[in-house]
Enzyme design. Structure first.
Site, PDB file in Angstrom:
ATOM      1  N   GLY A  84      39.705  -0.097   4.407  1.00  0.00           N
ATOM      2  CA  GLY A  84      39.266   0.599   5.693  1.00  0.00           C
ATOM      3  C   GLY A  84      39.817  -0.082   7.111  1.00  0.00           C
ATOM      4  O   GLY A  84      39.869   0.409   8.138  1.00  0.00           O
ATOM      5  N   HIS A 140      39.772   5.277  21.806  1.00  0.00           N
ATOM      6  CA  HIS A 140      38.850   4.351  21.088  1.00  0.00           C
ATOM      7  C   HIS A 140      38.452   3.556  22.045  1.00  0.00           C
ATOM      8  O   HIS A 140      38.834   3.137  23.151  1.00  0.00           O
ATOM      9  CB  HIS A 140      39.675   3.538  19.842  1.00  0.00           C
ATOM     10  CG  HIS A 140      40.020   4.304  18.643  1.00  0.00           C
ATOM     11  ND1 HIS A 140      40.681   5.352  18.687  1.00  0.00           N
ATOM     12  CD2 HIS A 140      39.227   4.456  17.306  1.00  0.00           C
ATOM     13  CE1 HIS A 140      40.852   5.951  17.465  1.00  0.00           C
ATOM     14  NE2 HIS A 140      39.955   5.319  16.912  1.00  0.00           N
ATOM     15  N   LYS A 144      39.502  -2.317  20.558  1.00  0.00           N
ATOM     16  CA  LYS A 144      39.976  -2.258  19.360  1.00  0.00           C
ATOM     17  C   LYS A 144      41.617  -2.767  19.092  1.00  0.00           C
ATOM     18  O   LYS A 144      42.488  -2.732  20.140  1.00  0.00           O
ATOM     19  CB  LYS A 144      40.578  -0.613  19.162  1.00  0.00           C
ATOM     20  CG  LYS A 144      41.105  -0.279  17.859  1.00  0.00           C
ATOM     21  CD  LYS A 144      41.200   1.430  17.652  1.00  0.00           C
ATOM     22  CE  LYS A 144      41.923   1.833  16.467  1.00  0.00           C
ATOM     23  NZ  LYS A 144      41.224   1.188  15.302  1.00  0.00           N
ATOM     24  N   THR A 151      44.012   6.249  12.081  1.00  0.00           N
ATOM     25  CA  THR A 151      43.698   7.611  11.904  1.00  0.00           C
ATOM     26  C   THR A 151      45.109   8.436  12.594  1.00  0.00           C
ATOM     27  O   THR A 151      45.401   9.439  11.972  1.00  0.00           O
ATOM     28  CB  THR A 151      42.497   8.162  12.626  1.00  0.00           C
ATOM     29  OG1 THR A 151      41.508   7.626  12.047  1.00  0.00           O
ATOM     30  CG2 THR A 151      42.423   9.686  12.455  1.00  0.00           C
TER      31      THR A 151
END
Length: 255
Positions: A84, A140, A144, A151
């Site tokens: 992930g 975001h 981050k 994505t």
């Protein structure tokens, strides 16, 4: 199935750990987070030693700087892995495939666990065939660690398979970077803003029409169901696979 989470003290990792602990057919048997030993998540104690890991499947949510080192560890332990962690460019995927063989236990790279985001990527790929102009704007939180987001990278790479590089005009920038970065021939613009979580728009146009696909996640809970689907699916595959489409039974060949 015995499942562990690496990066278990991060916001994504801790949300997934809680989800695993509440899933009937899954057992959370490990929470790995160097520097956080003794804390608890998902009802179990966090460890920083690989000797204490007892799992068939690892969900990898660690920082992009350490993810490849971790993946080599899980590969050596012959574990199935769901990744992930963000930032998997084509080069990074090729690096992973250089040591993770086609007959090794499954390694599933998931750019986004949100079901809505998976649908957004699929719809963007389908629409890309029919529009002359296409650009991605992703927003975001300002903390981050990577840009573009995983994505956005995955969306652009999927769209780029159906677009010709000649379609992208080379506009002169008055300020360098104003037109964003190019990923597989698609312009990607990364915004980092306080108070954001995960938001992406894919904007298309032809002469006379404008079309936009937009997805937002407002809570880390949005990633849990997709993560559980990925965990159940990864045991059925071998080698490296990208995306949740097959786990959700989406037909990606029919674009």
């Amino acid at each position: 199935m015995r499942v562990a989470v690496s990066g278990a003290m991060g916001r994504l990792g801790s949300a997934i750990a809680e989800g695993i602990s509440n899933a009937r057919e899954l057992q959370l048997t490990g929470a790995y987070a160097p520097g956080h030993a003794g804390k608890t998540v998902g009802g179990i104690e966090v460890v920083d030693s690989l000797k204490k890991m007892n799992a068939q499947i690892m969900v990898e949510c660690a920082h992009p700087k350490v993810v490849m080192e971790n993946l080599r560890k899980w590969h050596a332990r012959e574990m199935h892995v769901v990744v992930g962690t963000s930032g998997f460019t084509a080069d990074r995927i090729n690096e992973l495939k250089s040591f993770w063989g086609e007959d090794d236990p499954g390694c599933l790279i998931v750019p986004n666990f949100s079901i809505g985001a998976v649908l957004m990527m699929r719809f963007a790929e389908m629409a890309s065939i029919h529009f002359d102009s296409a650009e991605i704007i992703e927003r975001h939180e300002d903390t981050k660690p990577d840009a573009p987001s995983g994505t956005a990278l995955a969306t652009a790479m999927r769209m780029g398979e159906h677009r010709s590089p000649s379609e992208q005009k080379d506009n002169t920038e008055v300020v360098k970077g104003a037109r964003g970065g190019l990923v597989s021939g698609v312009r990607v613009h990364s915004l980092r803003m306080k108070g954001m979580l995960s938001d992406q728009e894919v904007a298309f146009s032809n002469k006379g029409e404008i079309f936009s696909i937009h997805h937002s996640s407002t809570s880390y809970e949005s990633f849990v169901n997709g993560a559980l689907q990925a965990i159940r699916y990864v045991k059925t595959i071998k080698g490296v696979e990208i995306g949740l489409d097959a786990a959700l039974d989406f037909d990606t060949k029919n674009i």
